[in-house]
Design an enzyme around this catalytic site. Sequence first.
Site, PDB file in Angstrom:
ATOM      1  N   ASP A  76      -6.012  -4.784  -3.980  1.00 23.50           N
ATOM      2  CA  ASP A  76      -5.803  -6.156  -3.519  1.00 23.50           C
ATOM      3  C   ASP A  76      -5.124  -6.944  -4.635  1.00 23.50           C
ATOM      4  O   ASP A  76      -4.865  -6.408  -5.712  1.00 23.50           O
ATOM      5  CB  ASP A  76      -7.133  -6.803  -3.113  1.00 23.50           C
ATOM      6  CG  ASP A  76      -6.958  -7.788  -1.937  1.00 23.50           C
ATOM      7  OD1 ASP A  76      -6.023  -8.605  -1.999  1.00 23.50           O
ATOM      8  OD2 ASP A  76      -7.749  -7.723  -0.979  1.00 23.50           O
ATOM      9  N   HIS A 122      -3.546  -8.167  11.493  1.00 22.93           N
ATOM     10  CA  HIS A 122      -3.535  -9.326  12.394  1.00 22.93           C
ATOM     11  C   HIS A 122      -3.069 -10.606  11.691  1.00 22.93           C
ATOM     12  O   HIS A 122      -2.798 -11.621  12.358  1.00 22.93           O
ATOM     13  CB  HIS A 122      -4.910  -9.523  13.051  1.00 22.93           C
ATOM     14  CG  HIS A 122      -5.993 -10.031  12.153  1.00 22.93           C
ATOM     15  ND1 HIS A 122      -7.188 -10.496  12.644  1.00 22.93           N
ATOM     16  CD2 HIS A 122      -6.091 -10.149  10.786  1.00 22.93           C
ATOM     17  CE1 HIS A 122      -7.963 -10.886  11.641  1.00 22.93           C
ATOM     18  NE2 HIS A 122      -7.322 -10.669  10.517  1.00 22.93           N
TER      19      HIS A 122
END
Length: 212
Positions: A76, A122
């Site tokens: 990340d 998404h």
Amino acid sequence: EKAHGLPVSDWLEENPYAAEVFNEANAVKSANSSRAIVDAYDFSGINTLTDVGGGLGVLMAEILIANSLMNGIVADIPSVVCKTNEIIKSRGIEERCKTVECNFFEDIPSGSDAYLMSNILHDWSNEQCHVILKNCHKVMKPKSKLLIVEMVIPPGNQPSIAKLLDLEMLVTTGGCERTEVEFKTLLDSSGFKFCRNMQTKAGVCLIESIRL
């Protein structure tokens, strides 16, 4: 983006307190669904799993605790992984899990047997998802697995939380929730074969695909 003049990801980088609240909220949401994901999918046979955009590592911790022979990588952005290490250590899995700084629009760490994306796609348009998936495809071995955890919009016109989230993603990030057919199309265009869509007890789905 229209209100603040920045995409939400950039705005969060400039507003660290809001980013902390956002990351903690995602960790709570992940904690509520992690057990259901572990119960629904057989992770045995995977030696090293990379969680792309893995946040604070809550899902990875649950997977590693349930699979004692597996190693994990949480990838990340730098502002997130510095706190992820604290979570990993608190769960006693620091010997089997490491963090890697990663911008998945540019580069994804290579060398793992399987890759995981939980509530990542998404956030983005089909074009942006294609970039993320192609970057993942580039570092994966043929026939290795890509696991996607997302809401899947059911067919028909019945009420579904996924349909409300679809509106939320449109407004907040410009992304969307997707139907199973839309996931198949997106994966196919990015060099993956859709294998199956597994519903979990927490309402999220785990989509299994393989790299062609």
